[in-house]
Design an enzyme around this catalytic site. Sequence first.
Site, PDB file in Angstrom:
ATOM      1  N   GLU A 172       0.713  -1.227   0.061  1.00  0.00           N
ATOM      2  CA  GLU A 172      -0.245   0.479  -0.378  1.00  0.00           C
ATOM      3  C   GLU A 172       1.093   0.894  -0.005  1.00  0.00           C
ATOM      4  OE1 GLU A 172      -2.626  -0.070   2.694  1.00  0.00           O
ATOM      5  OE2 GLU A 172      -3.796  -2.051   1.835  1.00  0.00           O
ATOM      6  N   GLU A 379      -5.184  -7.908   0.707  1.00  0.00           N
ATOM      7  CA  GLU A 379      -5.391  -8.244   2.755  1.00  0.00           C
ATOM      8  C   GLU A 379      -7.288  -7.828   1.954  1.00  0.00           C
ATOM      9  OE1 GLU A 379      -3.658  -4.265   4.529  1.00  0.00           O
ATOM     10  OE2 GLU A 379      -2.498  -5.223   4.261  1.00  0.00           O
TER      11      GLU A 379
END
Length: 478
Positions: A172, A379
Amino acid sequence: TDSATPANPVTFPPAFLWGAATSAYQIEGAVREDGRTPSIWDTFSHTPGKTAGGDTGDVAVDHYHRYRDDVEMMAGLNLQAYRFSVSWSRVQPTGRGPAVQRGLDFYRKLVDELLEKGIKPAVTLYHWDLPQELEDAGGWPERDTAYRFAEYAQIVGEALGDRVESWMTLNEPWCSAFLGYASGVHAPGRTDPAAALKAAHHLNLAHGLATKALRSVMPVRNQISLSLNTSVVRPLNPDDPADLAAARKIDDLSGGIFHGPILHGAYPETLLEATSSVTDWSCIQDGDLDTIHQPIDALGLNYYTPTLVSAADPDDKGPRADGHGASEHSPWPAADDVAFHQSPGEQTEMGWSVDPTGLHELIMRYHRDAPGLPLYITENGAAYDDKPDADGKVHDPERVAYLHGHLSAVRRAIADGADVRGYFLWSLMDNFEWAYGYEKRFGAVYVDYVSQKRTPKSSALWYARAAKAGALPDLEGI
Ligand code: GBH
């Protein structure tokens, strides 16, 4: 369909990988052991007012000392894969120079335990914990950090490349750049939108340089990828061109800014224009886009909730649904003309709406935009207010429903032609939820933070059955 019945279970392809994920600072603790030095998250969490309750990762869930038991627990839960991250400052305490063998040894031992139990390790090299020394030298807005990252990647690749096949450079990068340097709710807590945009470019460059470095030292069979958290952006009124433009801007700032150069070798023109009041992008040097545009072997997608936006009057910012703690500083550079709204529907403890259709949409988008590139959900999960019952068991039917809904969405995307190879539940166990400290529990396994006792929640037991069967058990009796 979304509802599995015993007669009509939601079944997955046999090779589909059932995994769970964590990250170093969120679980390891042992922050001063075996030569590890502070990362920006040690500094940030020890700065008063930065995390809920002043919580830090000093002990976290003590995984550094309990990794053997934790791997055994994973095996008991039928996990086929485990995604974890390496703490850079455990391996290279100053962020440069030779590696500390004791630091590398921890990850070697962890990987060996996993392999012994038949669990596939998936390594993330950077999950937000920059060595503090590199932040002191300028951090991600400084170009040299990208070169330091490539050197670190090469060290870890040399040490573990013979036994780890699945590699992710960054987790991320949006969070690293924009929560770290624009809104300041994450480490290092800076609030400078121009620096954040530079950080984004240098993170992209770091990914490209590290990919090259890893390829130079690892067997060709290994897979290199990264995990993005592209927002699934929805316009409040899809018939309003101004709302569509707002959605476009946020899509560029969360997705295009990374997948543009990484997958297609260019930043979106609309992004460069929209941010021209903040930066002239002179940080992009000749050759950078070629370096960033390395072939990768897979793409990791992290998904929690969609983002709902509309056009805003720049003088009246309107409501800002920001799931990362209050900050007067927006994580979105040059987006004063965008208003953020609460998405409809049921919410988790984070205040994030539960919407599995967003995950299907996200997968299909990359299926179209990056044809042929295998996808992993690296995720997905939810925080709920879990508490043990009198009998010590932890019942979390909301999380079971969340997982069932989102895994069903993954299955639908596969049926629609997307090449999704696996799913990593966030998270294996409760842990340090960044600025929220230990208040928010994302784990499938409950952790008592006093005794460090691990107790699989009903969601972990449900997921273990799914992993074993390769199909989603129905929700009866949960
Ligand atoms: C992940 O971040 C992290 O990788 C993981 O470490 C963490 O524990 C986990 O999720 C749970 O938080 O409303 O403007 O902030 C997820 C971070 C959350 C970032 C949703 C984007 C929506 C945009 N993402 N957020 S905004």
